[in-house]
Design an enzyme around this catalytic site. Structure first.
Site, PDB file in Angstrom:
ATOM      1  N   GLY A  19       0.819  -1.209   0.000  1.00 47.94           N
ATOM      2  CA  GLY A  19       0.000   0.000   0.000  1.00 47.94           C
ATOM      3  C   GLY A  19       0.845   1.248   0.000  1.00 47.94           C
ATOM      4  O   GLY A  19       2.069   1.213   0.153  1.00 47.94           O
ATOM      5  N   GLY A  21       0.477   5.656   1.095  1.00 50.08           N
ATOM      6  CA  GLY A  21      -0.301   6.761   1.642  1.00 50.08           C
ATOM      7  C   GLY A  21       0.279   8.085   1.203  1.00 50.08           C
ATOM      8  O   GLY A  21       1.106   8.164   0.292  1.00 50.08           O
ATOM      9  N   MET A  23       2.285  10.165   2.797  1.00 48.43           N
ATOM     10  CA  MET A  23       3.674  10.461   3.123  1.00 48.43           C
ATOM     11  C   MET A  23       4.523   9.200   3.320  1.00 48.43           C
ATOM     12  O   MET A  23       5.709   9.311   3.598  1.00 48.43           O
ATOM     13  CB  MET A  23       3.749  11.333   4.385  1.00 48.43           C
ATOM     14  CG  MET A  23       3.079  10.730   5.605  1.00 48.43           C
ATOM     15  SD  MET A  23       3.040  11.845   7.016  1.00 48.43           S
ATOM     16  CE  MET A  23       4.755  11.844   7.510  1.00 48.43           C
ATOM     17  N   ALA A  24       3.940   8.018   3.168  1.00 52.20           N
ATOM     18  CA  ALA A  24       4.714   6.805   3.406  1.00 52.20           C
ATOM     19  C   ALA A  24       4.201   5.670   2.535  1.00 52.20           C
ATOM     20  O   ALA A  24       3.057   5.669   2.086  1.00 52.20           O
ATOM     21  CB  ALA A  24       4.650   6.407   4.882  1.00 52.20           C
ATOM     22  N   VAL A  26       3.926   1.312   2.437  1.00 46.24           N
ATOM     23  CA  VAL A  26       3.847   0.192   3.371  1.00 46.24           C
ATOM     24  C   VAL A  26       4.242  -1.082   2.625  1.00 46.24           C
ATOM     25  O   VAL A  26       3.763  -1.344   1.522  1.00 46.24           O
ATOM     26  CB  VAL A  26       2.434   0.053   3.965  1.00 46.24           C
ATOM     27  CG1 VAL A  26       2.404  -1.101   4.968  1.00 46.24           C
ATOM     28  CG2 VAL A  26       2.011   1.345   4.642  1.00 46.24           C
ATOM     29  N   LYS A  41       6.349   0.560   7.489  1.00 45.45           N
ATOM     30  CA  LYS A  41       5.935   1.826   6.891  1.00 45.45           C
ATOM     31  C   LYS A  41       7.196   2.676   6.706  1.00 45.45           C
ATOM     32  O   LYS A  41       7.905   2.964   7.672  1.00 45.45           O
ATOM     33  CB  LYS A  41       4.929   2.544   7.787  1.00 45.45           C
ATOM     34  CG  LYS A  41       4.466   3.878   7.217  1.00 45.45           C
ATOM     35  CD  LYS A  41       3.441   4.547   8.137  1.00 45.45           C
ATOM     36  CE  LYS A  41       2.103   3.906   8.022  1.00 45.45           C
ATOM     37  NZ  LYS A  41       1.051   4.684   8.705  1.00 45.45           N
ATOM     38  N   ASP A 135      -8.146  10.486  13.684  1.00 48.44           N
ATOM     39  CA  ASP A 135      -8.399  10.129  12.280  1.00 48.44           C
ATOM     40  C   ASP A 135      -9.100   8.772  12.207  1.00 48.44           C
ATOM     41  O   ASP A 135      -8.748   7.926  11.394  1.00 48.44           O
ATOM     42  CB  ASP A 135      -7.080  10.092  11.507  1.00 48.44           C
ATOM     43  CG  ASP A 135      -7.305  10.151   9.986  1.00 48.44           C
ATOM     44  OD1 ASP A 135      -8.406  10.544   9.566  1.00 48.44           O
ATOM     45  OD2 ASP A 135      -6.380   9.792   9.244  1.00 48.44           O
TER      46      ASP A 135
END
Length: 710
Positions: A19, A21, A23-24, A26, A41, A135
């Site tokens: 995956g 995101g 800013m990172a 995985v 991550k 979140d």
């Protein structure tokens, strides 16, 4: 991006990308020190040099590292390797709650409440450690293959004893609490609001507030009212409706005060769904409310009798004073009351003088101004001279400027452009997906360009995250045409290439690039590798028994094998024309060109007993597949269905073909068994065992065989 086989800190071997995101990225990895699989991550390279991003990234690890709970994804390690910053976490095999909702449309009440209880338990553990998540959303909830619910991604979590007032509304806007949308104070009750929105989506299949853009959605969280769940679905119990309503109250003090209280009510709702036990606190005014002075009160101030009607005493009581303490309070508040009274009188005098000035200046004609002059001299008349009628200076808060066009600029450039016009502008940043604007640029602004807006006011900027990513559809094992059709339905661009394979049949999909379970975006090119058959001179012998002679011959020739000697023999198990024997076992590797001898059934034969012919006994049964895989999220297009019968140690193929949705329920009749014992039928959908939601074992149907004489 890291590649499979690479090592981090000489310990973690990268297996696959799972995956990505904002800013990172995985990855699935293997820890060679503890010999276990983990999730890693890794902060994206473009952010590694930015200290603020690195600190935020480390903050996530620090927020979650102290939490150990079955409903929270555990953090094992944090570190950096040559400028590569990473967090090592528990690897949870499963799907996100968002994906689960999309597959099922909406969840059953008990299923949704059970998931909500587990989320709340994870939140409770975090809150007990003075950590708020900020979140909570279905994308950050993982449902493992064994049904365990885990909360992940504490990327914007903060300790509750730190500064939790932020100028930016963090988190996904569809699940944002009103106080976060305003950039206000966030606490545990903000997480409870987000969980209420998540529970609303689980039960209804949609979020309570939707709009054309993130700004409109954020405003709906602050001002709008969600449609009650029971209006969308009357079958939802009253208690569940009230629980969601209490979680989503605009004012934090009217929500559940803790996750523990919420868990208690959710458990009560399971036992007593129609109970009236959910209590929503009435609105409580602030300890120091703003009081508007009415015209009547203003008149009393002018006449000096403001305190003669007991109004001030009433205000004492409204602010929480206890009646039996009034005597003591009167002695303490005497000086304060005199001070207030003096202030009211001075304010009234100033207001009166201002009103007289405005009436004289703008309402009455010049001739009517003379009676107000103490002496009818030229110096006393209200002539328009600078000394007697100065023009009031403009209120700077009412001054406006035209908002510049910043759509298409990066956030930094847009911010500089706006601040050049208004150095005190309050700029709020939001994020959203866009197929039109590239990642990192402004896709929406409010107010719009060239609109007049007041100085020092808010400017809302929505930054594009680029196209929304989704998991690549599973096409392994499909034919070339089936794979291309499926990928095109997801608006992906398939490009075919051919590779040899010893395990995948010719003309079927071996793999894709990106690999299965990777995240892709619309329009992305996907390379599909199609099998050309084995590369070497050996192939695996197929299973021929149970097939017709024609089908067996085709299977052998497709693999480059030959049909050897064909013999015939009677069989009480297989009907005439069916292969009963093959000289080489299925799965065994043989050279291309090898001949395989087979025997074909001539059907059952009677056996003479005491001069009489006895009939042949067969064992026949039926099965109906009454569960529709299309209704359980296995796909929307035509699925390849495979049915396997197991009876003792004997297994056979009952059914294998592409089956549209309208074929269900699917009934297979005249199934021939080995004996009168019960057989087990399992279904495979696109090569995957059919598993009911919440279960880990493949679902099974049973076939009862009856003896039939022929």
């Amino acid at each position: 991006m890291l590649k499979p086989g690479m090592f981090i800190s000489d310990r973690y071997e990268i297996i696959d990308n799972v995956g990505s995101g904002g800013m990172a990225d995985v990855y699935k990895a293997k820890c060679h020190r503890l010999n276990r699989f983990v999730a890693i991550k890794v902060l994206k390279p473009e952010y590694s040099s930015d200290k603020s991003f690195v600190n935020k990234f480390r903050g996530e690890a620090q927020s979650a590292a102290g939490l150990s709970h079955p409903n929270i994804v555990n953090v094992y390690d944090v570190g950096d390797d040559g400028g590569l910053h990473y967090i090592v976490m528990e690897l949870v095999e499963g799907i996100t709650l968002k994906r689960f909702i999309e597959r099922k449309g909406k969840l059953e009440v008990k299923e949704a409440v059970g998931i909500a209880i587990q989320i709340a338990q994870g939140m409770e553990a975090a809150h007990d450690n003075h950590i708020i998540h900020r979140d909570i959303k279905p994308q950050n909830i993982i449902i493992s293959r064994d049904g365990k619910v885990k909360v992940t991604d504490f990327g914007i979590a903060k300790a509750t004893n730190s500064n939790t007032i932020t100028s930016n509304a963090m988190g996904s806007v569809h699940y944002l609490s009103p106080e976060q949308a305003r950039g206000g104070y966030s606490d545990e009750k903000s997480d409870i609001y987000s969980l209420g929105v998540t529970l609303y989506e689980m039960l209804s299949g949609k979020v309570p507030f939707a709009g054309d853009n993130t700004v409109s959605v954020a405003l709906l969280h602050i001002q709008g009212e969600a449609m009650p769940l029971r209006e969308l679905d009357p079958s939802i119990p009253v208690s569940i409706d009230k629980i969601v309503l209490k979680c989503m109250q605009k004012r934090p003090e009217r929500r559940y005060h803790s996750a523990s209280e919420l868990i208690l009510d959710l458990k009560r709702a399971i036992a007593n769904p129609d109970g009236d036990f959910v209590q929503i606190p009435a609105f409580v005014a602030s300890d120091s409310p703003t009081i508007n002075i009415s015209d009547d009160d203003l008149g009393k101030i002018k006449n000096g009798n403001y305190h003669t009607n007991g109004y001030h005493d009433g205000m004492k009581e409204s602010t929480g004073k206890i009646a039996n303490e009034e005597e003591d309070l009167d002695t303490v508040d005497t000086k304060i009351e005199k001070f207030y009274l003096a202030g009211y009188i001075i304010t009234a005098i100033i207001l009166f003088a201002l009103i007289v000035f405005l009436v004289v200046r703008f309402v009455l004609p010049k001739g009517e101004t003379e009676p107000f002059s103490p002496e009818p001299t030229p110096q006393a008349t209200l002539s328009p001279t600078p000394t007697l009628t100065p023009t009031p200076e403009p209120d700077p808060t009412a001054a406006t400027y035209k908002v510049p066009q910043v759509v298409g600029l990066t956030f930094e450039d847009a911010e500089d452009t706006i601040l050049a016009k208004d150095p005190d502008a309050f700029i709020k940043r939001f994020e959203d997906y866009s197929d039109e604007y590239e990642k990192g640029v402004v896709m929406l602004q409010y107010p719009q360009a060239d609109r007049d807006t007041i100085y020092k006011s808010e400017v809302l900027l929505t930054i594009s995250l680029g196209p929304e990513s989704f998991e690549i559809p599973f096409v392994y094992g499909l034919t070339e045409a089936q794979a291309e059709k499926k990928l095109e339905q997801y608006e992906l661009d398939p490009v075919v290439d051919y590779v040899s394979s010893d395990t995948i049949p010719k003309d079927h999909v071996v793999s894709t690039d990106p690999a299965k379970e990777s995240l892709v975006v619309k329009g992305q090119t996907v390379k599909v590798y199609i099998s050309t058959g084995p590369e070497n001179n050996q192939v695996a012998v197929p299973l021929l028994t149970g097939s017709t002679l024609e089908d067996a011959t085709k299977m052998l020739t497709d693999l480059g094998l030959n049909v050897g000697n064909v013999s015939e023999e009677p069989s009480e198990t297989y009907e005439a024309g069916i292969v009963t024997y093959q000289s080489t076992s299925s799965g065994e590797l043989v050279d291309v060109g090898t001949s395989i001898d087979i025997s074909v059934s001539t059907g059952p034969t009677g056996v003479e007993t005491d001069g009489e012919s006895s009939n042949v006994i067969r064992y026949i049964g039926d099965v109906t597949i009454d569960l529709n895989p299309y209704e359980y999220g296995y796909g929307e297009d035509d699925l390849e269905i495979y049915l396997e019968l197991e009876q003792g140690i004997w297994k056979t193929n009952l059914y294998e073909e592409i089956t549209p949705q309208d074929k269900f329920p699917l009934t297979i009749t005249d199934i021939e068994g080995e004996d009168e014992t019960v057989g087990i039928v399992r279904m495979y959908v696109d090569g995957v065992p059919f598993v009911m939601p919440g279960e880990t074992k493949a679902y099974e149907w049973y076939v009862e065989f009856e003896a039939v004489e022929e």
